[in-house]
Design an enzyme around this catalytic site. Sequence first.
Site, mmCIF file in Angstrom:
data_model
loop_
_atom_site.group_PDB
_atom_site.id
_atom_site.type_symbol
_atom_site.label_atom_id
_atom_site.label_comp_id
_atom_site.label_asym_id
_atom_site.label_seq_id
_atom_site.Cartn_x
_atom_site.Cartn_y
_atom_site.Cartn_z
ATOM 1 N N LYS A 131 1.315 7.538 -5.658
ATOM 2 C CA LYS A 131 -0.090 7.915 -5.477
ATOM 3 C C LYS A 131 -0.556 7.621 -4.049
ATOM 4 C CE LYS A 131 -0.939 9.794 -9.431
ATOM 5 N NZ LYS A 131 -1.030 11.274 -9.489
ATOM 6 N N ILE B 119 -5.380 16.765 -17.232
ATOM 7 C CA ILE B 119 -6.224 17.091 -16.088
ATOM 8 C C ILE B 119 -5.952 18.513 -15.593
ATOM 9 C CG2 ILE B 119 -6.693 16.476 -13.679
ATOM 10 C CD1 ILE B 119 -6.201 13.538 -14.469
ATOM 11 N N ASP C 14 9.682 24.470 -14.362
ATOM 12 C CA ASP C 14 9.896 23.024 -14.290
ATOM 13 C C ASP C 14 9.702 22.628 -12.832
ATOM 14 O OD1 ASP C 14 10.799 20.453 -14.134
ATOM 15 O OD2 ASP C 14 12.719 20.821 -15.127
ATOM 16 N N THR D 47 -7.944 12.363 -21.388
ATOM 17 C CA THR D 47 -7.050 13.473 -21.722
ATOM 18 C C THR D 47 -6.559 13.329 -23.163
ATOM 19 O OG1 THR D 47 -5.114 12.242 -21.023
ATOM 20 C CG2 THR D 47 -6.213 13.574 -19.342
ATOM 21 N N TYR E 115 4.697 4.141 -9.411
ATOM 22 C CA TYR E 115 3.456 4.907 -9.565
ATOM 23 C C TYR E 115 2.552 4.727 -8.344
ATOM 24 C CZ TYR E 115 -1.040 6.435 -11.481
ATOM 25 O OH TYR E 115 -2.239 7.071 -11.675
ATOM 26 N N SER F 37 -4.999 9.143 -7.361
ATOM 27 C CA SER F 37 -5.658 8.206 -8.282
ATOM 28 C C SER F 37 -5.998 6.935 -7.531
ATOM 29 C CB SER F 37 -4.755 7.919 -9.480
ATOM 30 O OG SER F 37 -4.251 6.596 -9.475
#
Length: 393
Positions: A214, A51, A112, A245, A210, A198
């Site tokens: 988000k 993305i 990084d 992707t 996750y 997301s």
Amino acid sequence: MATGMVSWRNVSLVALLSVIAYNFHTPFSVANLEPSLVGKVAIVTGGSRGIGKGIAIGLGESGATVYITGRTLTSNSTNTGGPAGAPQAGTLEETCAEVVKAGGQCIPAAVDSGNDDQLRQFIDQVIQDHGKIDVLVNNAFSAVSWLPKHAGKPFWEKGADAWDAVNHVGLRSHYLASVHAAQHMTKAKSGLIINVGSLGGINYIFDVAYGIGKAAMDRMANDMAIELATDNVTMISLWPGIVATENVQDGALAPEDLKERRGLAPGPKVDSASLVQTPLAETPLFVGRAVAAFARDRTKFGFSGKVLLPALMAAGYGFVDERGLRTPPPNSLKFAASVALQSTLKDQGLLAAPVELFKPSQPSANMELYWNRLPNLIIPGFVLKLMAGAPNL
Ligand SMILES: *[C@@H]1O[C@H](CO)[C@@H](O)[C@H](O)[C@H]1NC(C)=O
Ligand SMILES: *[C@@H]1O[C@H](CO)[C@@H](O)[C@H](O)[C@H]1NC(C)=O
């Protein structure tokens, strides 16, 4: 009777009326767009692939100067993000070549995002070079291959590793980058910060860490936007849908992995992997074109704090992806109906739309009619929350 008050019939009726009312106006209009982003300085964290690469190219198409960060500067950089520690496709230099080809300027920066000092020094460098940051896109995410590898295990077996693998870069680094960028944007009384969120922000998708990350990306945009508002800085959270992707095309959404996850199913089950080569999956460039159009929107401040979806903006802003198509938003009746009617769409030749990343192609007249002209019928946010079973509304 009390039970009649909350019958499904009433809920459906309210939902339907809301959809109709909500779809009377679109707040996104091509009339609000600045002609280009020439002279604007943008940062996209995590630009080697995926993305982030699509966003960098989208900004490049509008003429922006784009800094992209990542750990993979050249093909011989250390890159262990792929399955079993293998290198992943894509480097910063490759992305930059495509940004320049698209019409932008591009500066690759080996940073990084998980390293606080590197991140701060990088932002300082951009300010030294240009004196300003117009757009920051918080996109870097280091757990694309970690998530499917650990699917099926519950959080209590993954321990704190899950938190660090997903949220050290995927959440913490975005908070920090926003801190640094906001110091300059607030002084300049201008700027835009976009968090890449997301649907996982509303309910469970892959993993507990996750979802927490988000949800926090959305909340960060809401809460930072409140404080940034006094200084004319806009911040939003952007929810791409299923995005085709490089990693996803290579099977990062492999259905076996996802089917094996434990627990209750939140909401309707969508076999995302089967949708990757259809117009129901967005391309990274589609997301990038949404970001570029939004950055050009003179009225963007009016959206500050909100969650926005690229597919929600496409028709109003007038962009399509490299296939010439507009993916319907995952929060639309058109998306739900198209998923349910996949075999019919396939029979009509409307479903197969292979993604050749960044290679323009022309859709058939029927594809154009179905995907670009038929209305999406957006489901309003509060109805979506109810449907997603948002447990703590
Ligand atoms: C790494 O790759 C770049 C080109 O991608 C090349 O110019 C450079 O010499 C290489 N460095 C090493 C140490 O192999
Ligand atoms: C707010 O920022 C926009 C650009 O992001 C700029 O066009 C506008 O003039 C600014 N408004 C004020 C009051 O500074």
